[in-house]
Design an enzyme around this catalytic site. Structure first.
Site, PDB file in Angstrom:
ATOM      1  N   SER A  37       7.395  -0.771  -8.745  1.00 20.97           N
ATOM      2  CA  SER A  37       8.393  -0.509  -7.698  1.00 20.97           C
ATOM      3  C   SER A  37       9.349  -1.682  -7.563  1.00 20.97           C
ATOM      4  O   SER A  37       8.926  -2.814  -7.359  1.00 20.97           O
ATOM      5  CB  SER A  37       7.710  -0.283  -6.347  1.00 20.97           C
ATOM      6  OG  SER A  37       6.829   0.796  -6.416  1.00 20.97           O
ATOM      7  N   HIS A  69       9.607   5.577  -9.711  1.00 23.13           N
ATOM      8  CA  HIS A  69       9.055   5.232 -11.022  1.00 23.13           C
ATOM      9  C   HIS A  69       9.669   6.183 -12.049  1.00 23.13           C
ATOM     10  O   HIS A  69      10.028   7.306 -11.722  1.00 23.13           O
ATOM     11  CB  HIS A  69       7.530   5.390 -11.028  1.00 23.13           C
ATOM     12  CG  HIS A  69       6.821   4.380 -10.184  1.00 23.13           C
ATOM     13  ND1 HIS A  69       5.457   4.248 -10.164  1.00 23.13           N
ATOM     14  CD2 HIS A  69       7.293   3.447  -9.322  1.00 23.13           C
ATOM     15  CE1 HIS A  69       5.126   3.283  -9.323  1.00 23.13           C
ATOM     16  NE2 HIS A  69       6.209   2.791  -8.791  1.00 23.13           N
ATOM     17  N   ARG A  90       3.624   4.348 -15.205  1.00 24.86           N
ATOM     18  CA  ARG A  90       2.318   3.790 -14.833  1.00 24.86           C
ATOM     19  C   ARG A  90       1.473   4.860 -14.153  1.00 24.86           C
ATOM     20  O   ARG A  90       1.975   5.611 -13.315  1.00 24.86           O
ATOM     21  CB  ARG A  90       2.566   2.626 -13.887  1.00 24.86           C
ATOM     22  CG  ARG A  90       1.328   2.010 -13.296  1.00 24.86           C
ATOM     23  CD  ARG A  90       1.678   0.861 -12.354  1.00 24.86           C
ATOM     24  NE  ARG A  90       1.374  -0.433 -12.913  1.00 24.86           N
ATOM     25  CZ  ARG A  90       1.992  -1.564 -12.565  1.00 24.86           C
ATOM     26  NH1 ARG A  90       2.960  -1.541 -11.687  1.00 24.86           N
ATOM     27  NH2 ARG A  90       1.641  -2.708 -13.107  1.00 24.86           N
ATOM     28  N   THR A  91       0.214   4.946 -14.531  1.00 22.05           N
ATOM     29  CA  THR A  91      -0.728   5.804 -13.804  1.00 22.05           C
ATOM     30  C   THR A  91      -1.498   4.927 -12.835  1.00 22.05           C
ATOM     31  O   THR A  91      -2.048   3.891 -13.217  1.00 22.05           O
ATOM     32  CB  THR A  91      -1.701   6.492 -14.792  1.00 22.05           C
ATOM     33  OG1 THR A  91      -0.960   7.419 -15.600  1.00 22.05           O
ATOM     34  CG2 THR A  91      -2.788   7.257 -14.048  1.00 22.05           C
ATOM     35  N   HIS A  92      -1.492   5.322 -11.581  1.00 25.05           N
ATOM     36  CA  HIS A  92      -2.227   4.559 -10.565  1.00 25.05           C
ATOM     37  C   HIS A  92      -3.641   5.097 -10.403  1.00 25.05           C
ATOM     38  O   HIS A  92      -3.901   6.288 -10.620  1.00 25.05           O
ATOM     39  CB  HIS A  92      -1.494   4.619  -9.219  1.00 25.05           C
ATOM     40  CG  HIS A  92      -0.230   3.820  -9.201  1.00 25.05           C
ATOM     41  ND1 HIS A  92       0.964   4.318  -9.663  1.00 25.05           N
ATOM     42  CD2 HIS A  92       0.020   2.551  -8.796  1.00 25.05           C
ATOM     43  CE1 HIS A  92       1.901   3.383  -9.536  1.00 25.05           C
ATOM     44  NE2 HIS A  92       1.354   2.303  -9.011  1.00 25.05           N
ATOM     45  N   GLU A 191      -3.214  -0.693   3.746  1.00 25.61           N
ATOM     46  CA  GLU A 191      -4.350  -1.275   4.446  1.00 25.61           C
ATOM     47  C   GLU A 191      -4.198  -1.153   5.961  1.00 25.61           C
ATOM     48  O   GLU A 191      -3.087  -1.081   6.487  1.00 25.61           O
ATOM     49  CB  GLU A 191      -4.468  -2.778   4.112  1.00 25.61           C
ATOM     50  CG  GLU A 191      -4.740  -3.083   2.670  1.00 25.61           C
ATOM     51  CD  GLU A 191      -3.534  -2.799   1.770  1.00 25.61           C
ATOM     52  OE1 GLU A 191      -2.391  -2.977   2.226  1.00 25.61           O
ATOM     53  OE2 GLU A 191      -3.759  -2.380   0.622  1.00 25.61           O
ATOM     54  N   SER A 210      -2.153  -1.685  -7.949  1.00 21.95           N
ATOM     55  CA  SER A 210      -2.071  -1.639  -9.422  1.00 21.95           C
ATOM     56  C   SER A 210      -2.482  -2.978 -10.003  1.00 21.95           C
ATOM     57  O   SER A 210      -3.124  -3.790  -9.335  1.00 21.95           O
ATOM     58  CB  SER A 210      -0.637  -1.288  -9.846  1.00 21.95           C
ATOM     59  OG  SER A 210       0.240  -2.348  -9.509  1.00 21.95           O
ATOM     60  N   ASN A 233       7.310  -5.591   1.318  1.00 24.00           N
ATOM     61  CA  ASN A 233       7.020  -5.477   2.755  1.00 24.00           C
ATOM     62  C   ASN A 233       5.978  -6.519   3.115  1.00 24.00           C
ATOM     63  O   ASN A 233       5.193  -6.942   2.278  1.00 24.00           O
ATOM     64  CB  ASN A 233       6.483  -4.072   3.091  1.00 24.00           C
ATOM     65  CG  ASN A 233       5.238  -3.728   2.281  1.00 24.00           C
ATOM     66  OD1 ASN A 233       5.332  -3.265   1.136  1.00 24.00           O
ATOM     67  ND2 ASN A 233       4.076  -3.965   2.849  1.00 24.00           N
TER      68      ASN A 233
HETATM   69  I1  8IG Z   1       5.300  -1.505  -2.462  1.00 29.47           I
HETATM   70  O1  8IG Z   1       1.425  -3.278   1.717  1.00 29.47           O
HETATM   71  C1  8IG Z   1       3.510  -1.795  -1.637  1.00 29.47           C
HETATM   72  N1  8IG Z   1       2.417  -1.437  -2.282  1.00 29.47           N
HETATM   73  N2  8IG Z   1      -1.996  -1.846  -0.929  1.00 29.47           N
HETATM   74  N3  8IG Z   1      -0.265  -2.566   0.417  1.00 29.47           N
HETATM   75  C2  8IG Z   1      -0.706  -1.989  -0.731  1.00 29.47           C
HETATM   76  N4  8IG Z   1       0.118  -1.577  -1.673  1.00 29.47           N
HETATM   77  C3  8IG Z   1       1.415  -1.760  -1.475  1.00 29.47           C
HETATM   78  C4  8IG Z   1       1.938  -2.324  -0.332  1.00 29.47           C
HETATM   79  C5  8IG Z   1       1.052  -2.756   0.682  1.00 29.47           C
HETATM   80  N5  8IG Z   1       3.270  -2.339  -0.448  1.00 29.47           N
END
Ligand code: 8IG
Length: 270
Positions: A37, A69, A90-92, A191, A210, A233
């Site tokens: 991302s 993506h 990408r595969t998550h 989270e 990832s 973020n």
């Molecule tokens: I973009 O705050 C992104 N991916 N786990 N936590 C998790 N994955 C994320 C976050 C985040 N921001």
């Protein structure tokens, strides 16, 4: 649990690498990049795209599940004459296709001859000084997925998994780059604030969904790994503002040109 028993993942990766070699007429690639991302534009600056393949045409690859993506694999010729493979699909882990699918791109890169793997992602930051849009070098990881891409008695040393040599090289390009420990959660939910505090106490600086599993598979395959996160973020509870995927995309877009230039300059020195 996904039934992963039917195919040998390394044979599937070889099939995929053969397909890529055939379609691109490039027998062997040197570098591979997974652009997470916010990192998508970087491909344009790395060099000249000579071939664009649809991921879904390549054995073992699937269309991306995430907005922002891309579902292509590109072969790029860098100004230095290196061949780079950009894995846009990408595969998550949270997609539920199993860990083998998560690391298939990485194993395909290894089978395609790649020696240097660049893993990028967008993530949450635990350090308040990292405003959204800050790129951070990954120095180490905490794999909080309770999974491994390795099966059976495959004991692989993960000391210096994120190449100190490549981190130094990145800091030559941009001495202001900070580094941090990346914790991979399974997601797809972000989270809770309590989980972010837990991650902080066990040593995380970055949280995401990832990279760690891919890095392990890359080390197992003998590749040198370079990891870089874009803090899109502040992690939950670090900032009073709730998280949104829109915010993530916005921060990625705003930071895009700078981090793309940065990554291209680093690639130029590999
Ligand atoms: I973009 O705050 C992104 N991916 N786990 N936590 C998790 N994955 C994320 C976050 C985040 N921001």
């Amino acid at each position: 649990m996904i039934d992963q028993s039917s195919t040998d993942p390394f044979a599937l990766a070889r099939d995929a690498a053969d397909h890529i070699a055939q379609q691109t007429s490039v027998a062997s690639h040197d570098i591979a990049l997974v652009l997470g991302s916010g990192w998508g534009e970087a491909a344009e600056l790395i060099g000249e795209t000579t071939h664009t393949l649809q991921a879904t045409d390549i054995p073992g690859f699937a269309a991306p599940a995430v907005e922002g993506h891309v579902g292509t694999v590109r072969s790029i010729l860098t100004p230095a004459g290196k061949r780079a493979l950009v894995l846009g699909a990408r595969t998550h882990y949270y997609e539920g296709r199993g860990v083998r699918a998560v690391v298939h791109g990485v194993r395909t890169a290894a089978a395609a001859g790649v020696k240097t793997l660049v893993l990028t992602n967008g993530c949450g930051g635990l350090q308040e000084q990292w405003a959204p849009g800050t790129p951070v070098l990954i120095s180490d990881h905490l794999n909080l997925t309770a999974a491994s891409p390795l099966e059976g008695a495959t004991f692989v040393d993960l000391t210096d998994l994120y190449s100190p040599r490549l981190r130094n090289l990145a800091r030559e390009v941009d001495p202001t780059l900070d580094e941090g420990v990346y914790a991979q959660f399974t997601g797809p939910h972000y989270e809770t604030p309590a989980e972010v505090q837990y991650a902080k106490r066990i040593g995380a600086d970055l949280v995401g969904m990832s990279t760690a599993l891919e890095a392990i598979a890359a080390r197992h395959a003998g590749m040198e790994v370079f990891g870089m996160s874009l803090v899109t973020n502040l992690a939950a509870g670090i900032s009073p503002i709730p998280l949104s995927h829109a915010e993530v995309l916005e921060a990625g877009q705003a930071a895009g040109p700078r981090i793309s230039r940065l990554l291209a300059d680093i690639i130029g020195r590999l």
